[in-house]
Write an enzyme that holds these catalytic residues in place. Sequence first.
Site, PDB file in Angstrom:
ATOM      1  N   ILE A 189      -3.123  -4.901   3.733  1.00  0.00           N
ATOM      2  CA  ILE A 189      -4.410  -4.953   3.021  1.00  0.00           C
ATOM      3  C   ILE A 189      -4.764  -3.573   2.496  1.00  0.00           C
ATOM      4  O   ILE A 189      -5.242  -3.433   1.355  1.00  0.00           O
ATOM      5  CB  ILE A 189      -5.537  -5.497   3.923  1.00  0.00           C
ATOM      6  CG1 ILE A 189      -5.138  -6.834   4.538  1.00  0.00           C
ATOM      7  CG2 ILE A 189      -6.821  -5.665   3.111  1.00  0.00           C
ATOM      8  CD1 ILE A 189      -6.156  -7.385   5.514  1.00  0.00           C
ATOM      9  N   TYR A 190      -4.527  -2.555   3.293  1.00  0.00           N
ATOM     10  CA  TYR A 190      -4.748  -1.176   2.835  1.00  0.00           C
ATOM     11  C   TYR A 190      -3.918  -0.899   1.587  1.00  0.00           C
ATOM     12  O   TYR A 190      -4.412  -0.340   0.600  1.00  0.00           O
ATOM     13  CB  TYR A 190      -4.372  -0.205   3.956  1.00  0.00           C
ATOM     14  CG  TYR A 190      -4.480   1.256   3.599  1.00  0.00           C
ATOM     15  CD1 TYR A 190      -5.704   1.916   3.651  1.00  0.00           C
ATOM     16  CD2 TYR A 190      -3.352   1.992   3.238  1.00  0.00           C
ATOM     17  CE1 TYR A 190      -5.806   3.263   3.347  1.00  0.00           C
ATOM     18  CE2 TYR A 190      -3.442   3.337   2.937  1.00  0.00           C
ATOM     19  CZ  TYR A 190      -4.667   3.967   2.986  1.00  0.00           C
ATOM     20  OH  TYR A 190      -4.751   5.309   2.680  1.00  0.00           O
ATOM     21  N   GLU A 191      -2.657  -1.283   1.608  1.00  0.00           N
ATOM     22  CA  GLU A 191      -1.782  -1.054   0.460  1.00  0.00           C
ATOM     23  C   GLU A 191      -2.255  -1.837  -0.760  1.00  0.00           C
ATOM     24  O   GLU A 191      -2.193  -1.329  -1.895  1.00  0.00           O
ATOM     25  CB  GLU A 191      -0.350  -1.428   0.815  1.00  0.00           C
ATOM     26  CG  GLU A 191       0.273  -0.462   1.796  1.00  0.00           C
ATOM     27  CD  GLU A 191       1.663  -0.882   2.234  1.00  0.00           C
ATOM     28  OE1 GLU A 191       2.511   0.000   2.372  1.00  0.00           O
ATOM     29  OE2 GLU A 191       1.895  -2.088   2.431  1.00  0.00           O
ATOM     30  N   LYS A 194      -5.182   0.102  -2.152  1.00  0.00           N
ATOM     31  CA  LYS A 194      -4.781   1.360  -2.778  1.00  0.00           C
ATOM     32  C   LYS A 194      -4.025   1.131  -4.080  1.00  0.00           C
ATOM     33  O   LYS A 194      -4.126   1.931  -5.024  1.00  0.00           O
ATOM     34  CB  LYS A 194      -3.945   2.189  -1.796  1.00  0.00           C
ATOM     35  CG  LYS A 194      -4.770   2.779  -0.662  1.00  0.00           C
ATOM     36  CD  LYS A 194      -5.910   3.656  -1.198  1.00  0.00           C
ATOM     37  CE  LYS A 194      -6.674   4.352  -0.096  1.00  0.00           C
ATOM     38  NZ  LYS A 194      -7.767   5.198  -0.633  1.00  0.00           N
TER      39      LYS A 194
END
Length: 256
Positions: A160-162, A165
Amino acid sequence: MSQYANYPSLRDRPVVISGGATGIGAGLVRHFAAQGARVGFVDIAVDEGHALAAELQAEGQSVLFTPADVTDTETFQAAIAGFAASHGAARVLVNNAAHDQRHDWREVTPAYWDERIAVNLKHFFFAIQAVAPGMQAAGGGSIINFGSISWMIMTPSIPIYETAKAAVHGLTRSMAHELGRDGIRVNSLVPGAVMTQRQRDLWITPEDISAIQAHQALPGLLGPDDCARMALFLAADDSAMISGQHFLVDAGWANT
């Protein structure tokens, strides 16, 4: 920092930074304050934020800290308005706050997805929404969105972070077009493996450091100062004709 560039255009320039109490964010606050900018920053790390502001104020620098959770849009935008009341409308916005909490994609719930997107992406847009009118009235400004090489190198355990970003690149490109005619530049600053204390405490092992060194084209380890120096350039008038671009500060790791 005397061996590095000084940017006269940043003196007295109002700057807003999210997630400025620790790590990369604290480096940003220190560097902008050292340039003579008027810095306002938010963070949920209240003690660290107050301590940093007090330290820099004691040195005669113009720094304000407001505790705020960037996922609370109303509170975050109110903090930005408070900085404008004290320092003048922001001419620089650094969207830095994020959290690379590890997670197993098989266990992600809709609520967790929404919370991670709020921490890592949503507030960027609403901070831009808050500062843009002041920048338009002033005849221009610079917005710097922090990305990450994590999605480029397919780092495990943070899908999810990726995703967030990677979306920063789209946000940067779209808002560069939306705001460009008003003289507002929008760029992404994309760090590699930055050795903050938090990363060392939570994730980075000696084996990781060896792997990082093996992947980077340049020797050495990245620190918050390396990111801050690029941010200063993107905020200053020296980058007046640069917008919609993505600047990797990763010691030559990611292949875009």
